[in-house]
Design an enzyme around this catalytic site. Structure first.
Site, short mmCIF file in Angstrom:
data_model
loop_
_atom_site.label_atom_id
_atom_site.label_comp_id
_atom_site.label_asym_id
_atom_site.label_seq_id
_atom_site.Cartn_x
_atom_site.Cartn_y
_atom_site.Cartn_z
N HIS A 26 9.30 78.89 -24.54
CA HIS A 26 9.90 79.82 -25.22
C HIS A 26 9.03 80.76 -26.50
O HIS A 26 7.85 79.81 -26.72
CB HIS A 26 10.98 79.48 -25.88
CG HIS A 26 9.99 78.39 -27.28
ND1 HIS A 26 10.16 79.13 -28.63
CD2 HIS A 26 10.41 77.35 -27.93
CE1 HIS A 26 9.64 77.86 -29.97
NE2 HIS A 26 9.79 77.34 -29.06
N CYS A 27 9.53 82.42 -27.31
CA CYS A 27 8.43 82.31 -27.71
C CYS A 27 9.92 82.48 -28.87
O CYS A 27 10.59 81.72 -28.94
CB CYS A 27 8.39 84.00 -27.33
SG CYS A 27 9.85 85.00 -26.63
N MET A 28 9.41 83.61 -30.17
CA MET A 28 9.93 83.96 -31.31
C MET A 28 11.65 84.15 -30.79
O MET A 28 11.91 84.42 -31.89
CB MET A 28 9.26 84.88 -32.00
CG MET A 28 9.78 85.20 -33.28
SD MET A 28 9.94 84.16 -34.45
CE MET A 28 10.67 83.41 -36.46
N ARG A 30 12.75 84.80 -27.35
CA ARG A 30 13.08 84.28 -25.88
C ARG A 30 13.07 83.47 -24.85
O ARG A 30 11.65 82.14 -26.24
CB ARG A 30 12.55 85.30 -25.01
CG ARG A 30 13.43 87.15 -25.25
CD ARG A 30 11.69 87.62 -24.60
NE ARG A 30 11.18 89.11 -26.25
CZ ARG A 30 10.44 89.80 -25.53
NH1 ARG A 30 9.89 89.84 -24.66
NH2 ARG A 30 10.20 90.53 -26.37
#
Length: 643
Positions: A26-28, A30
């Site tokens: 995951h990112c910030m 998504r």
């Protein structure tokens, strides 16, 4: 902490179950999945899950947009599914296995040529300008050029070739450097290898056809021709990959204590030998063959059919990324034939798609929200960048895309039928005429007229019938211009939210990322930074950070509004390189406190846009307006105001 148990269970089911997940991270904002079988993921059902704001697939990754709570959702998902998350690099590597061979090849080509394109565009404009002042006979009854009658312009004409030669004759240096940069090997070795391909000791590659004798290196048992590879694309690429894989091989097998001596020598020397004896000549023949086939198709008796097909399908090709291959073909055409008849059709396709958007702008002139997308997308298209128009407008409605394709096909037929030729790759869209050889300007203008009129008229006629009243109706827009801001200044002591970065504030739809530009995560603005420090836009509490990548931060302001500051696009892939995080989740912050320091140049060198997203992820019941088209100072300039 929010409980997403029901949403987590639904996502696991609709994504195809645990067995369909190859990797997840995951990112910030998504969740990033690499799926065993992407067709098993039911996007419609996933997007109906309350916590999910949207889905899309990019570079082999199935991305599920969650928002600020993505870390919480991710932890609950991996715990429930009984799987372990992996690093962003591992997800990216796994995603490549979901791409076809042609997608991987095209992706690599795109990454190699992306850093070189600005130089090619500059070189094309310079060649065009040189020919205007030195090759067109405006004076003395059509017998003398501007350079012939003016010593000043003669000097300019000769001086500009310094840049033109560097761009086109020494192109292999840039190509080999870009390959080593993309593959993560030693870039200076790539530069040296490139220089050996264009060394002045060699017979210039452009002079081979007319040379009476070709010099050789005589080794007694064998002779090697001393031929330069000026302007050669395929040869340079093959040589670059030989160097890359030799260096990787010796790094893997060489003891660390002597690698500094052994690896460069054992990589570079064999690479130079192989380049001049094997892959150079092979690449020369391959490049000539590809260019000859394209040139034959564009000059044959059925060239109109070839042109119509290219003009019709170029825009969809852009959406797949396959258009990057045309850069190599164009460069080879310029090398072989002193110009390219392919590139003018690309410029015309850009114009055609922009004209379809222009018609949509006229149709939706009362819809301010639609205009925030239409107008910038149209301008961008006319200047040669079609992605905002393709993804933001034309593909969304469907018929503008098709109308643009039809106009592009007609314009391409006109271009080919009249022999329009460009000096090289140039600025796409309307300024493209500057790269067209002057004797073809009138023909290109005729093709441009077709690319403007046909898509506009078709889109306007079909849009009149297809667009609903709601599509054309007035919509309230969150973004306002600088002039509107001056008429409605923020009141002293108001709860206006300041800009977190010094830079130019732009409308949200101009952010080069569809998740942000389409407002999926919330309304807001984009920022083109001129500074390198992110500060708190107002008093509040840090509600989320990316501790590993350090590229984004969420703040809950004291009035309940939650904002997300996301520095650059896809910068999560940089794994924190070039970023310094100054706060932790839960920290109390005041207006102007330092949140993140970043290196814009490192972001650009990594191939990512430095454009920063500043969005409201939770309005807390407040009615907000967003101020754009102003130059802002971090912590001082209002960008979000309450109505």
């Amino acid at each position: 902490m929010a409980n997403y148990q029901a949403d987590v269970q639904a996502l696991l089911e609709y994504i195809g179950g645990k067995e369909n997940i190859r990797a997840v991270s995951h990112c910030m904002t998504r969740m990033r999945f690499v799926l065993v079988d992407p067709s098993k993921a039911d996007s419609a059902k996933i997007e109906a899950i309350p916590a999910v704001k949207g889905t899309f697939t990019q570079a082999g990754q199935f991305q599920v947009i969650i928002g600020n709570d993505v870390a919480i959702f991710y932890n609950q998902f991996t715990s429930y599914a009984g799987i372990e998350g992996v690093s962003k690099d591992a997800v990216k590597a796994a995603a490549k296995s979901n791409q076809s061979l042609i997608q991987r090849i095209v992706g690599t080509l795109g990454e190699i040529f992306a850093p070189i394109i600005p130089a090619l565009i500059c070189g094309g404009l310079i060649l065009g300008f040189r020919n205007i002042i030195g090759e067109i006979n405006f004076f003395a009854d059509g017998t003398m050029s501007l350079a012939d009658v003016s010593q000043f312009w003669s000097g300019v004409y000769n001086f500009l070739w310094l840049i033109g030669e560097a761009v086109f004759h020494l192109l292999p240096v840039g190509i080999v450097w870009s390959i080593t940069k993309k593959m993560g090997t030693t870039q200076i070795l790539g530069i040296v290898l490139g220089l050996t391909l264009v060394s002045p000791q060699l017979l210039n590659g452009f002079s081979v056809a007319t040379a009476e004798t070709i010099p050789v290196w005589d080794f007694g048992f064998a002779q090697v021709q001393m031929i330069g590879y000026q302007g050669q694309v395929i040869s340079a690429m093959l040589a670059g990959f030989v160097l890359v894989y030799l260096e990787k091989f010796f790094k893997k097998h060489c003891p660390e204590m002597i690698s500094m001596i052994v690896v460069p020598f054992c990589s570079l020397v064999p690479a130079v030998i192989i380049a001049h004896t094997v892959v150079g000549p092979i690449g020369w023949k391959i490049g000539d063959a590809i260019a000859a086939v394209v040139y034959m198709g564009l000059t044959s008796n059925v060239k109109w059919l070839f042109a119509a097909a290219f003009g019709l399908f170029y825009a969809p090709i852009v959406m797949t990324g396959l258009h990057h291959m045309t850069n190599a073909i164009d460069s080879q055409l310029v090398n072989l034939y002193d110009g390219t008849i392919l590139w003018p059709m690309i410029a015309l396709s850009n114009i055609a798609q922009g004209s379809a958007v222009l018609a949509m702008s006229v149709l939706q002139k009362k819809n301010e929200r639609a205009q925030q997308v239409n107008i910038p997308a149209c301008i961008s298209c006319y200047l040669g960048v079609t992605e905002p128009a393709l993804f933001g407008v034309n593909m969304k409605y469907g018929f503008p895309l098709v109308c643009g394709m039809i106009g592009s096909a007609v314009a391409a037929v006109i271009s080919i039928s009249t022999g329009v030729e460009a000096y090289s790759i140039g600025v796409g869209g309307l300024p493209g005429i500057l790269s067209i050889k002057p004797q073809f300007w009138l023909s290109f203008l005729a093709a441009m007229a077709a690319a403007i009129v046909i898509p506009f008229v078709l889109t306007f006629i079909i849009g009149k019938r297809k667009l609903s009243a709601a599509d054309n109706a007035q919509n309230s827009a969150p973004a306002v211009s600088a002039s509107q801001t001056e008429q409605q200044p923020a009141q002293a002591g108001s709860s206006a939210v300041k800009s977190p970065i010094t830079g130019r504030i732009i409308p949200l739809d101009q952010i080069p990322d569809q998740v942000f530009s389409q407002g999926i995560l919330g309304e807001g603005v984009g920022i083109e930074p001129t500074g390198n420090v992110v500060v708190t836009p107002g008093d509040g509490t840090v509600c989320s950070v990316m501790e590993d990548s350090k590229h984004a931060c969420g703040i809950q302001l004291d009035n309940g509004v939650e904002v997300l500051i996301h520095v650059g696009m896809d910068t999560v892939e940089m794994a924190g390189d070039g970023f310094q995080l100054h706060v932790q989740e839960g920290d109390r912050v005041r207006l102007g406190d330092k949140l993140i320091t970043f290196d814009p140049e490192k972001i650009r060198k990594a191939g990512h846009p430095v454009t920063t997203a500043f969005v409201v992820t939770e309005s807390a019941g407040h009615t907000l307006r967003f101020i754009t088209d102003v130059d802002a100072k971090a912590g001082e300039t209002d960008v979000i105001c309450e109505e």
